[in-house]
Design a protein around this motif. Structure first.
Motif, mmCIF file in Angstrom:
data_model
loop_
_atom_site.group_PDB
_atom_site.id
_atom_site.type_symbol
_atom_site.label_atom_id
_atom_site.label_comp_id
_atom_site.label_asym_id
_atom_site.label_seq_id
_atom_site.Cartn_x
_atom_site.Cartn_y
_atom_site.Cartn_z
ATOM 1 N N ARG A 1 40.335 39.842 61.304
ATOM 2 C CA ARG A 1 41.069 40.586 62.343
ATOM 3 C C ARG A 1 40.756 40.021 63.728
ATOM 4 O O ARG A 1 41.328 40.452 64.720
ATOM 5 C CB ARG A 1 40.634 42.056 62.325
ATOM 6 C CG ARG A 1 40.795 42.731 60.973
ATOM 7 C CD ARG A 1 40.080 44.083 60.977
ATOM 8 N NE ARG A 1 40.069 44.701 59.654
ATOM 9 C CZ ARG A 1 39.597 45.918 59.408
ATOM 10 N NH1 ARG A 1 39.113 46.658 60.400
ATOM 11 N NH2 ARG A 1 39.608 46.407 58.184
ATOM 12 N N ARG A 2 39.767 39.149 63.797
ATOM 13 C CA ARG A 2 39.319 38.635 65.094
ATOM 14 C C ARG A 2 39.292 37.112 65.066
ATOM 15 O O ARG A 2 38.251 36.487 65.272
ATOM 16 C CB ARG A 2 37.938 39.194 65.414
ATOM 17 C CG ARG A 2 37.950 40.697 65.575
ATOM 18 C CD ARG A 2 36.624 41.212 66.086
ATOM 19 N NE ARG A 2 36.804 42.509 66.712
ATOM 20 C CZ ARG A 2 36.045 43.006 67.662
ATOM 21 N NH1 ARG A 2 35.018 42.314 68.124
ATOM 22 N NH2 ARG A 2 36.290 44.187 68.180
ATOM 23 N N LEU A 3 40.456 36.555 64.806
ATOM 24 C CA LEU A 3 40.562 35.098 64.743
ATOM 25 C C LEU A 3 40.641 34.543 66.168
ATOM 26 O O LEU A 3 41.400 35.046 66.994
ATOM 27 C CB LEU A 3 41.798 34.703 63.930
ATOM 28 C CG LEU A 3 41.958 33.219 63.637
ATOM 29 C CD1 LEU A 3 40.749 32.652 62.900
ATOM 30 C CD2 LEU A 3 43.225 32.991 62.808
ATOM 31 N N VAL B 1 33.858 37.778 60.794
ATOM 32 C CA VAL B 1 33.070 37.151 59.731
ATOM 33 C C VAL B 1 31.745 36.664 60.313
ATOM 34 O O VAL B 1 30.667 36.881 59.743
ATOM 35 C CB VAL B 1 33.854 35.987 59.091
ATOM 36 C CG1 VAL B 1 32.991 35.270 58.050
ATOM 37 C CG2 VAL B 1 35.162 36.482 58.482
ATOM 38 N N GLN B 2 31.824 36.040 61.473
ATOM 39 C CA GLN B 2 30.640 35.487 62.123
ATOM 40 C C GLN B 2 29.593 36.563 62.425
ATOM 41 O O GLN B 2 28.402 36.386 62.141
ATOM 42 C CB GLN B 2 31.063 34.787 63.417
ATOM 43 C CG GLN B 2 29.929 34.086 64.167
ATOM 44 C CD GLN B 2 30.422 33.374 65.426
ATOM 45 O OE1 GLN B 2 31.622 33.324 65.699
ATOM 46 N NE2 GLN B 2 29.507 32.819 66.195
ATOM 47 N N ALA B 3 30.048 37.682 62.972
ATOM 48 C CA ALA B 3 29.111 38.736 63.365
ATOM 49 C C ALA B 3 28.334 39.260 62.152
ATOM 50 O O ALA B 3 27.148 39.566 62.234
ATOM 51 C CB ALA B 3 29.863 39.874 64.053
ATOM 52 N N PRO C 1 26.333 30.531 61.899
ATOM 53 C CA PRO C 1 27.718 30.673 61.421
ATOM 54 C C PRO C 1 27.967 29.743 60.231
ATOM 55 O O PRO C 1 27.479 28.614 60.209
ATOM 56 C CB PRO C 1 28.566 30.223 62.618
ATOM 57 C CG PRO C 1 27.645 30.123 63.777
ATOM 58 C CD PRO C 1 26.280 29.924 63.244
ATOM 59 N N PHE C 2 28.727 30.208 59.255
ATOM 60 C CA PHE C 2 28.980 29.394 58.053
ATOM 61 C C PHE C 2 30.472 29.501 57.693
ATOM 62 O O PHE C 2 31.269 28.698 58.175
ATOM 63 C CB PHE C 2 28.027 29.857 56.940
ATOM 64 C CG PHE C 2 28.212 29.167 55.623
ATOM 65 C CD1 PHE C 2 28.304 27.793 55.553
ATOM 66 C CD2 PHE C 2 28.274 29.895 54.437
ATOM 67 C CE1 PHE C 2 28.479 27.162 54.330
ATOM 68 C CE2 PHE C 2 28.440 29.278 53.212
ATOM 69 C CZ PHE C 2 28.551 27.901 53.160
ATOM 70 N N THR C 3 30.857 30.513 56.905
ATOM 71 C CA THR C 3 32.275 30.628 56.531
ATOM 72 C C THR C 3 33.139 31.030 57.722
ATOM 73 O O THR C 3 34.357 30.852 57.680
ATOM 74 C CB THR C 3 32.480 31.646 55.387
ATOM 75 O OG1 THR C 3 32.080 32.939 55.826
ATOM 76 C CG2 THR C 3 31.677 31.256 54.154
ATOM 77 N N ALA C 4 32.530 31.562 58.776
ATOM 78 C CA ALA C 4 33.276 31.961 59.971
ATOM 79 C C ALA C 4 33.871 30.782 60.713
ATOM 80 O O ALA C 4 34.750 30.948 61.559
ATOM 81 C CB ALA C 4 32.365 32.733 60.924
ATOM 82 N N LYS C 5 33.385 29.570 60.395
ATOM 83 C CA LYS C 5 33.845 28.405 61.132
ATOM 84 C C LYS C 5 34.205 27.220 60.246
ATOM 85 O O LYS C 5 34.711 26.214 60.737
ATOM 86 C CB LYS C 5 32.763 27.953 62.119
ATOM 87 C CG LYS C 5 32.651 28.870 63.329
ATOM 88 C CD LYS C 5 31.398 28.574 64.112
ATOM 89 C CE LYS C 5 31.314 29.408 65.366
ATOM 90 N NZ LYS C 5 32.126 28.895 66.474
ATOM 91 N N ASN C 6 33.984 27.319 58.945
ATOM 92 C CA ASN C 6 34.184 26.124 58.115
ATOM 93 C C ASN C 6 35.594 25.982 57.559
ATOM 94 O O ASN C 6 35.854 25.071 56.772
ATOM 95 C CB ASN C 6 33.131 26.059 56.991
ATOM 96 C CG ASN C 6 33.312 27.135 55.937
ATOM 97 O OD1 ASN C 6 34.296 27.873 55.957
ATOM 98 N ND2 ASN C 6 32.367 27.219 55.017
#
Lengths: 431, 431
Positions: free
Chosen positions: B204-206, B249-251, B259-264
């Motif tokens: 929701r927070r892309l 996802v990052q938070a 950060p992992f899946t929030a940025k990959n």
């Protein structure tokens, strides 16, 4: 031992490379420095370049033999698991006593001479060219023990820990083959616990991490996810890993983006890639999920109950002074999540895995100090010395050597499915 | 404008690809789908494969023209900066009006026809095959603003922040060329601020992240360090980057390993690699180091005072509804550390960089809401809507398009040294 297939080759009972195993690697020899694919069997390597060029695969049904012309296993890995199964079971057949194809190798003196090389005479190289390397953190005991050290018992495991395989991206360029020496890193550290300004010094808290790692055979497209029940079909095979870590650098640098220079100076892997098919008989239920951890989200729920392996790992420590002892024994059963779950989570947001990527478990620790996969845990962050013969240690000293071994054994007499070793010695910093 | 070299080609005054620039890229065309090196000049690409095959480099002194047979710029980058200087200055010479070599291209109708292609007719591809990708966090304002959002004002910047360029390893496989659409990721998020159990949902927070990134030309051996004053010689050139991020996802996932899946799931870069030589005239002093930050450790101290660039970056936002506005303008002068410092720190523990590695700055933000490099900052973590024509936004919606542009200009009339753009649109999640 009735009903168990034996090889016409003399394979020692304690060999990691039984007829059940057939792991793949990259070798060279003094007489032929070319890097080329091979399998390990007993005390031998079977040179797959020589074997395939001499027509060894003609009766196999495997036609993509050009992959064995490559200096890495990437092309072979990318063919997918059906191809790996075909090649492995065919090689098992030609090596079996009273097998279907005695003329291929058993009765072919010339090819045996050419392609069957004593293991002591071969040099191993990185089995695949690694694209991205990801390190997970799913050894629950290790995560808990480190969490206490870095953040205290209340915050040892973050709220997210039981809901996902926590992981981070690591450094691929500094992954090296077993036997490569590791130079003590120089980094930013706080000189004492009350300091707030760092110094640049050789790490005082150099450590190892005992891990299992998986090479990806076939990847996924960006924007797609790999289903957890399909994920194992994407794995080429497994190696042991030592993810060397500078704990003092890590403690200072890791907030808020995770470990960086504390781990990017070197990571060692074992030479022979053990296939999922070879390890399948050693699957078991994971030990580590407590009832209060709650239910996993559906994308992490596997249909199978037996999702992790029971591979017995061992840490042998040899000091610069020459003392030597086994200081840890632990099973891979202590992993909280399976590799299938790691892959499903890794790709959940749509990240693409590629053939040759490497995914590691994180450090595997058991319940007590003889089963810890790192010195951070064993020395309780440097507070407790442990004894190796006449030597004492908290962290690694220059000249020390750490050797991990690992093998699965069902006591059936069919032999071990093992990894050989991953070993490395610490060189003095040049700082 | 006396004394400024002009091209015999008609180069618009606002072109990013002036005679001063000469950035390198990889192109294909409809008539020739082969991926091949090129440079951009005005509204044209000069096809370096065609140019070199037709003898274009014969008077250049540059003999390694086989590198232009490659489908990436890795081989050219690995030749090192002397080679890049030679090729760039020679191409400037053949494009200069009244220059030394009018017969090579200016008066050679056939070669102009063959090798000088209208930019609108070329397709760009990733300029280099990327080994490891590292993302730093040296945009001080961004780090501070995000720190407040994630951890509160007291802990916004960790104690280590002013002492080192904080960074982490990112995902190389999902780096894509400008124009590639990005599918909204699905990931683990907490459904509301009080929740402790995650759901699996489309983010929701892309968000986007405005960054500058450097490709490595020549690396170092494992166990060695790159001296900060030598580090720039290891850089091939720069691109703009959009490091798409799922903030929810990052938070939830980022403690404790980052950060992992929030940025990959996707990272976009601009197509043309701008060399350090082209950007050298736009060096300036960094703005961001407060006096109370203290003195850097010697390995991060540069002899030069002017260590960062003044490149003017711009974020243009086009909504799915069709509204369009520039929502940020900021200079790269807001980076706390230079790329030379990032490289010195990256290798301090002995990590080896390789040719083709990519190193990014982290998000660049200025002082106010019209200079923020991310929506997390602009919307104050979703609390404040901003207006684009008839539309309002906090985070990215499906169908929105974000375009970064960047160029350096010294108002001398010599033209811009720019990057073109990095653009991407958000596709609906398939969840």
């Amino acid at each position: 031992m009735t009903g168990i297939r034996q090889s016409w080759l003399d394979i020692p009972a304690n060999s990691h490379f039984s007829l059940r195993n057939i792991p793949f690697g990259i070798i060279s020899t003094r007489s032929n420095p070319r890097h080329r694919p091979a399998i390990a069997i007993g005390n031998y390597a079977l040179d797959l370049l020589e074997f395939s060029r001499s027509g060894g695969f003609e009766k196999s049904g495997f036609t993509n033999i050009s992959v064995f012309e490559s200096s890495t296993l990437n092309a072979f890995a990318a063919l997918g698991r059906e191809a790996h199964r075909l090649v492995r079971s065919y090689i098992q057949a030609i090596l079996t006593a009273g097998g279907q194809f005695p003329d291929i190798l058993e009765q072919n003196n010339m090819l045996r001479e050419l392609a069957l090389l004593p293991l002591f005479s071969v040099q191993n190289h990185l089995p695949l060219e690694i694209g991205d390397y990801t390190d997970f953190y799913v050894g629950r005991n290790h995560a808990y023990n480190c969490g206490i050290i870095f953040r205290g018992p209340e915050n040892a495991l973050n709220l997210n820990y039981y809901h996902m395989p926590v992981g981070y991206h690591g450094r691929a360029s500094s992954i090296v083959i077993s036997g490569t020496p590791i130079k003590r890193p120089v980094g930013q550290i706080l000189p004492d616990p009350t300091a707030t300004v760092p110094v640049l010094e050789p790490s005082r808290r150099l450590d190892y991490e005992l891990e299992l790692a998986a090479f990806i055979a076939t990847g996924n497209n960006m924007g797609e996810r790999i289903n957890v029940d399909d994920a194992e079909e994407h794995i080429f095979g497994y190696v042991l890993m030592n993810d060397w870590s500078a704990r003092d650098v890590q403690a200072w640098e890791y907030i808020p983006l995770g470990p960086f220079t504390a781990k990017n100076f070197g990571t060692s892997i074992s030479a022979w890639v053990v296939t999922p098919d070879a390890l399948e008989p050693y699957k078991t239920r994971p030990l580590q999920r407590p009832a209060e951890a709650g239910v996993l989200l559906p994308y992490l729920q596997e249909k199978k109950q037996e999702t992790v392996y029971d591979i017995k790992l061992q840490v042998e420590y040899q000091t610069a002074e020459g003392d030597k002892a086994v200081i840890a024994n632990v099973s891979t059963q202590y992993l909280l999540f399976s590799f299938a779950q790691m892959i499903a989570h890794h790709t959940v947001t749509g990240a693409n895995l590629r053939s040759g990527d490497l995914i590691a478990s994180g450090t595997i620790s058991g319940e007590d100090s003889h089963s810890y996969g790192s010195l951070l845990e064993k020395s309780q962050a440097g507070k407790v010395q442990f004894i190796i013969g006449q030597s004492t240690r908290t962290f690694l000293r220059d000249g020390d050597t750490v050797t991990f071994t690992g093998a699965a054994d069902d006591s059936s007499g069919a032999g071990l499915v093992g990894f050989g070793e991953v070993t490395g010695s610490i060189l003095k910093s040049d700082f």
